[in-house]
Design a protein around this motif. Structure first.
Motif, PDB file in Angstrom:
ATOM      1  N   ALA A  63      43.498 -35.937  16.491  1.00  0.00           N
ATOM      2  CA  ALA A  63      42.169 -35.413  16.476  1.00  0.00           C
ATOM      3  C   ALA A  63      41.569 -36.043  17.975  1.00  0.00           C
ATOM      4  O   ALA A  63      41.651 -37.191  18.312  1.00  0.00           O
ATOM      5  CB  ALA A  63      41.603 -36.174  15.295  1.00  0.00           C
ATOM      6  N   GLY A  64      40.889 -35.146  18.415  1.00  0.00           N
ATOM      7  CA  GLY A  64      39.915 -35.550  19.759  1.00  0.00           C
ATOM      8  C   GLY A  64      38.670 -35.947  19.093  1.00  0.00           C
ATOM      9  O   GLY A  64      38.375 -36.807  17.944  1.00  0.00           O
ATOM     10  N   ASP A  65      37.687 -35.958  19.991  1.00  0.00           N
ATOM     11  CA  ASP A  65      36.066 -36.587  19.430  1.00  0.00           C
ATOM     12  C   ASP A  65      35.592 -35.245  18.741  1.00  0.00           C
ATOM     13  O   ASP A  65      34.306 -35.483  18.620  1.00  0.00           O
ATOM     14  CB  ASP A  65      35.347 -36.742  20.952  1.00  0.00           C
ATOM     15  CG  ASP A  65      36.121 -38.383  21.037  1.00  0.00           C
ATOM     16  OD1 ASP A  65      36.559 -38.929  20.358  1.00  0.00           O
ATOM     17  OD2 ASP A  65      36.102 -38.594  22.250  1.00  0.00           O
ATOM     18  N   PHE A  66      35.991 -33.822  18.708  1.00  0.00           N
ATOM     19  CA  PHE A  66      35.205 -32.972  18.411  1.00  0.00           C
ATOM     20  C   PHE A  66      35.174 -33.102  16.731  1.00  0.00           C
ATOM     21  O   PHE A  66      36.095 -33.409  15.964  1.00  0.00           O
ATOM     22  CB  PHE A  66      36.109 -31.639  18.553  1.00  0.00           C
ATOM     23  CG  PHE A  66      35.424 -30.425  17.869  1.00  0.00           C
ATOM     24  CD1 PHE A  66      34.076 -30.036  17.793  1.00  0.00           C
ATOM     25  CD2 PHE A  66      36.251 -29.035  17.390  1.00  0.00           C
ATOM     26  CE1 PHE A  66      33.456 -29.039  17.485  1.00  0.00           C
ATOM     27  CE2 PHE A  66      35.579 -28.060  17.062  1.00  0.00           C
ATOM     28  CZ  PHE A  66      34.221 -28.134  17.005  1.00  0.00           C
ATOM     29  N   ARG A  67      33.816 -33.301  16.657  1.00  0.00           N
ATOM     30  CA  ARG A  67      33.540 -33.985  15.018  1.00  0.00           C
ATOM     31  C   ARG A  67      31.815 -33.544  14.974  1.00  0.00           C
ATOM     32  O   ARG A  67      30.962 -33.259  15.684  1.00  0.00           O
ATOM     33  CB  ARG A  67      33.903 -35.084  14.773  1.00  0.00           C
ATOM     34  CG  ARG A  67      33.283 -36.226  15.847  1.00  0.00           C
ATOM     35  CD  ARG A  67      33.756 -37.541  15.570  1.00  0.00           C
ATOM     36  NE  ARG A  67      35.306 -37.422  15.970  1.00  0.00           N
ATOM     37  CZ  ARG A  67      36.072 -38.336  15.230  1.00  0.00           C
ATOM     38  NH1 ARG A  67      36.206 -39.045  14.544  1.00  0.00           N
ATOM     39  NH2 ARG A  67      37.707 -38.173  15.910  1.00  0.00           N
ATOM     40  N   ILE A  68      31.714 -33.941  13.362  1.00  0.00           N
ATOM     41  CA  ILE A  68      30.257 -33.945  13.280  1.00  0.00           C
ATOM     42  C   ILE A  68      30.231 -35.235  12.480  1.00  0.00           C
ATOM     43  O   ILE A  68      30.798 -35.716  11.812  1.00  0.00           O
ATOM     44  CB  ILE A  68      29.945 -32.627  12.247  1.00  0.00           C
ATOM     45  CG1 ILE A  68      28.188 -32.578  12.046  1.00  0.00           C
ATOM     46  CG2 ILE A  68      30.609 -32.647  10.976  1.00  0.00           C
ATOM     47  CD1 ILE A  68      27.753 -31.282  11.651  1.00  0.00           C
ATOM     48  N   MET A  69      28.965 -35.926  12.611  1.00  0.00           N
ATOM     49  CA  MET A  69      28.688 -37.251  12.099  1.00  0.00           C
ATOM     50  C   MET A  69      27.181 -37.095  11.320  1.00  0.00           C
ATOM     51  O   MET A  69      26.399 -36.497  12.133  1.00  0.00           O
ATOM     52  CB  MET A  69      28.716 -38.234  13.004  1.00  0.00           C
ATOM     53  CG  MET A  69      29.993 -38.548  13.577  1.00  0.00           C
ATOM     54  SD  MET A  69      29.977 -39.858  14.678  1.00  0.00           S
ATOM     55  CE  MET A  69      29.349 -38.872  16.381  1.00  0.00           C
ATOM     56  N   ASP A  70      27.300 -38.256  10.296  1.00  0.00           N
ATOM     57  CA  ASP A  70      25.699 -38.279   9.962  1.00  0.00           C
ATOM     58  C   ASP A  70      25.067 -39.308  10.654  1.00  0.00           C
ATOM     59  O   ASP A  70      25.549 -39.956  11.392  1.00  0.00           O
ATOM     60  CB  ASP A  70      26.116 -38.792   8.473  1.00  0.00           C
ATOM     61  CG  ASP A  70      24.916 -38.793   7.602  1.00  0.00           C
ATOM     62  OD1 ASP A  70      24.473 -37.780   7.233  1.00  0.00           O
ATOM     63  OD2 ASP A  70      24.077 -40.087   7.428  1.00  0.00           O
ATOM     64  N   ARG A  71      23.817 -39.216  10.653  1.00  0.00           N
ATOM     65  CA  ARG A  71      22.794 -40.270  11.381  1.00  0.00           C
ATOM     66  C   ARG A  71      23.203 -41.449  11.082  1.00  0.00           C
ATOM     67  O   ARG A  71      23.128 -42.267  11.957  1.00  0.00           O
ATOM     68  CB  ARG A  71      21.594 -39.750  10.813  1.00  0.00           C
ATOM     69  CG  ARG A  71      20.154 -40.870  11.302  1.00  0.00           C
ATOM     70  CD  ARG A  71      19.990 -40.866  12.802  1.00  0.00           C
ATOM     71  NE  ARG A  71      20.241 -39.902  13.647  1.00  0.00           N
ATOM     72  CZ  ARG A  71      20.362 -40.007  14.995  1.00  0.00           C
ATOM     73  NH1 ARG A  71      20.651 -41.243  15.588  1.00  0.00           N
ATOM     74  NH2 ARG A  71      20.873 -38.887  15.694  1.00  0.00           N
TER      75      ARG A  71
END
Ligand code: UDP
Ligand code: MG
Length: 308
Positions: free
Chosen positions: A154-162
């Motif tokens: 996995a690279g840095d392509f992601r979604i994160m919560d605040r």
């Protein structure tokens, strides 16, 4: 406050910015969320900055930060995260290797009570063989020597919560290895799978030198095992030296033919010398990182921006 912020690090991406913008916009407009795009220009030497400024002039969802020089991908992403305000934050590469069309799936997945959804690549098209193999070996080594799970492939392509972004912002280290830091933070994390595309245009900004430094940052930030191996090697070699010493004394006093050849001597000198240098080098890697952090320089320097 926006629903979604998208962080896009930019280093010499003039061939990709327009298409990236169109594709990301197309996806986000369909999602019916409020959003902002945060471009971080990491000292590009081409027309990237003026392209971004052009977009920002007509579209107030386009924000940008322009660095005074090239600080590196991880720092560019960090700067983007520092300035986002969205409830959820996406990190995406500018070269379209990470398809923006996955963002809605990742976004929806978060509703199942996840704080991080990263994208795991099942296939990597058009990547150099050496890069693919070294990356494979590196991630497997890293996950075997760290005490927590760093996702493979996995690279840095992601979604994160605040929540996650706020914790990240409190982690002041100079050597950024975001994918490791994010795993370390915890909460509920999951992934979706995808085929990684070829770079749309232009060339990779990751030279082998940058990749090597990135790999060392990852290891030294999350594991002290190399230091332990260094001292272990020291013990093993000393034990061997002790045995050889006993043997030498035995030969000297109980045999007549004690004149020994040159070979064994040179081998042991080279061997011990080599081990010592490796150990000093390993210690040096850690010390150089300590001294970087002690200096407490700012992580990046902004030239101009249209954000607060
Ligand atoms: N990048 C950056 N600074 C750098 C190198 C790369 O901001 O010093 C950006 C680049 O513009 C891209 C992302 O980081 O959006 C990933 O870089 P790249 O595609 O060159 O790496 P690769 O996919 O080959 O590993
Ligand atoms: Mg790329």
């Amino acid at each position: 406050m926006k629903d979604l912020s998208v962080v896009i690090p930019i280093y010499n991406e003039e061939e990709n910015i327009q298409l990236l913008y169109t594709r990301v916009k197309g996806v986000l407009d369909k999602m019916e969320v409020s959003y902002e795009l945060v471009f971080v220009n990491d000292g590009s030497k081409d027309q990237s900055l003026s392209l971004i400024e052009g977009l920002a002039a007509h579209d107030n969802t386009v924000k940008y930060i322009d660095f005074s020089r090239n600080f590196g991908h991880q720092i560019a992403v960090t700067a983007g995260l520092d300035h986002t305000s969205g409830n959820r934050v996406v990190i995406i590469d500018a070269d379209l290797q990470d398809p923006p069309e996955l963002i809605p799936d990742m976004y929806r997945k978060m509703d199942e009570n996840y704080q991080v959804v990263y994208a795991r690549r099942i296939n990597r098209k058009g990547e150099r063989f050496l890069k693919k193999t070294t990356a494979k070996i590196f991630y497997r080594t890293l996950s075997s020597i760290t005490a927590f799970d760093i996702p493979l492939d996995a690279g840095d392509f992601r979604i994160m919560d605040r929540k996650v972004v706020d914790v990240l912002k409190q982690m002041p280290e100079q050597q950024k290895f975001l994918r490791g830091q994010i795993s370390w933070i915890g909460f509920n994390q999951t992934y979706i799978e995808y085929d990684r595309e070829e770079r749309h245009g232009g060339q990779t900004g990751y030279t082998y030198k940058k990749m090597f430094r990135f790999a060392l940052d990852g290891i030294t930030s999350f594991s002290n095992l190399p230091l332990k191996v260094a001292s272990l090697m020291g013990f093993i070699v000393s034990a061997m030296a002790f045995i050889i010493m006993l043997y030498a004394l035995y030969i000297r006093f109980f045999h007549n033919d004690y004149v020994q050849g040159w070979t064994s001597m040179i081998i042991s000198i080279m061997f011990i010398g080599g081990i010592q240098l490796i150990c000093v080098g390993i210690i040096g890697e850690y010390i150089s990182r300590i001294s970087t952090n002690v200096r407490q320089r700012p992580l990046y320097i902004t030239n101009k921006t249209n954000m607060k």
